[in-house]
Scaffold this active site. Structure first.
Site, short mmCIF file in Angstrom:
data_model
loop_
_atom_site.label_atom_id
_atom_site.label_comp_id
_atom_site.label_asym_id
_atom_site.label_seq_id
_atom_site.Cartn_x
_atom_site.Cartn_y
_atom_site.Cartn_z
N CYS A 8 0.87 -1.18 0.00
CA CYS A 8 0.00 0.00 0.00
C CYS A 8 0.91 1.23 0.00
CB CYS A 8 -0.97 -0.03 1.18
SG CYS A 8 -0.21 0.16 2.80
N ARG A 14 -3.41 -0.56 5.68
CA ARG A 14 -3.97 -1.57 4.78
C ARG A 14 -3.08 -2.79 4.60
NH1 ARG A 14 -5.26 2.12 -0.29
NH2 ARG A 14 -3.39 3.08 0.55
N ASP A 124 -7.85 3.96 1.12
CA ASP A 124 -7.05 4.13 2.33
C ASP A 124 -7.93 4.65 3.48
OD1 ASP A 124 -5.05 4.57 4.19
OD2 ASP A 124 -3.80 5.76 2.83
#
Length: 162
Positions: A8, A14, A124
């Site tokens: 990420c 994440r 996100d």
């Protein structure tokens, strides 16, 4: 041994959540044959997981307290057998670091997504609420569930079972 790398941006929410979720989804016989790691395209080396990421996975019996962010490097990309990116820009960054690895880089949403959902990836949750983190975790986990049979199939292929 199969190496899975989840990526990420900052490697603080994440991808670490995906890393521990994927490990938890692997059966005991697969667990010994799959190495799962994570990294970020813009990671601040050594940063801890966000408090909400830690709390989100803890609600599922998983742990991120010791996680430390690390930057995505060409070496990490080349060494991975499967790279699962949260967003298209992460996949493109990984491809730019190791163009010879293009065929192993995918969006985590590529499995089991309909239409434009796969193309968007996973948003996100940084700066969001606990509910947004929980939604993100569940979305990631649901897509990882679809990758597990493919990981199993690759291990069986390597072992000559298939």
């Amino acid at each position: 041994m199969i190496r899975v790398l989840v990526i990420c941006t900052g490697n603080t929410c994440r991808s670490p959540m995906a890393e521990v979720a994927l490990r938890a989804l692997l059966s005991p016989e697969l667990e010994a044959q799959v190495e799962v790691a994570s990294a970020g395209t813009g990671a601040g080396e050594g940063a801890p997981a966000t408090p909400l990421a830690i709390a989100t996975v803890a609600a599922h019996g998983l742990h991120l307290e010791g996680h430390r962010a690390r930057a995505l490097t060409p070496r990490l990309v080349r060494e991975a057998d499967l790279i699962l990116a949260m967003e298209p820009r992460h996949a493109e960054w990984a491809r730019s670091l190791a163009p010879d690895s293009r065929d192993r880089i995918h969006l985590v949403t590529d499995q089991g997504a309909e239409g434009g959902v796969a193309e968007a990836g996973v948003r996100d949750p940084l700066g969001g609420t606990a509910e947004e983190y929980a939604d993100t975790f569940h979305l990631i986990r649901s897509h990882l569930l679809r990758w597990v049979p493919l990981i199993r199939a690759e291990i069986e292929r390597q072992e000559g079972v298939r």
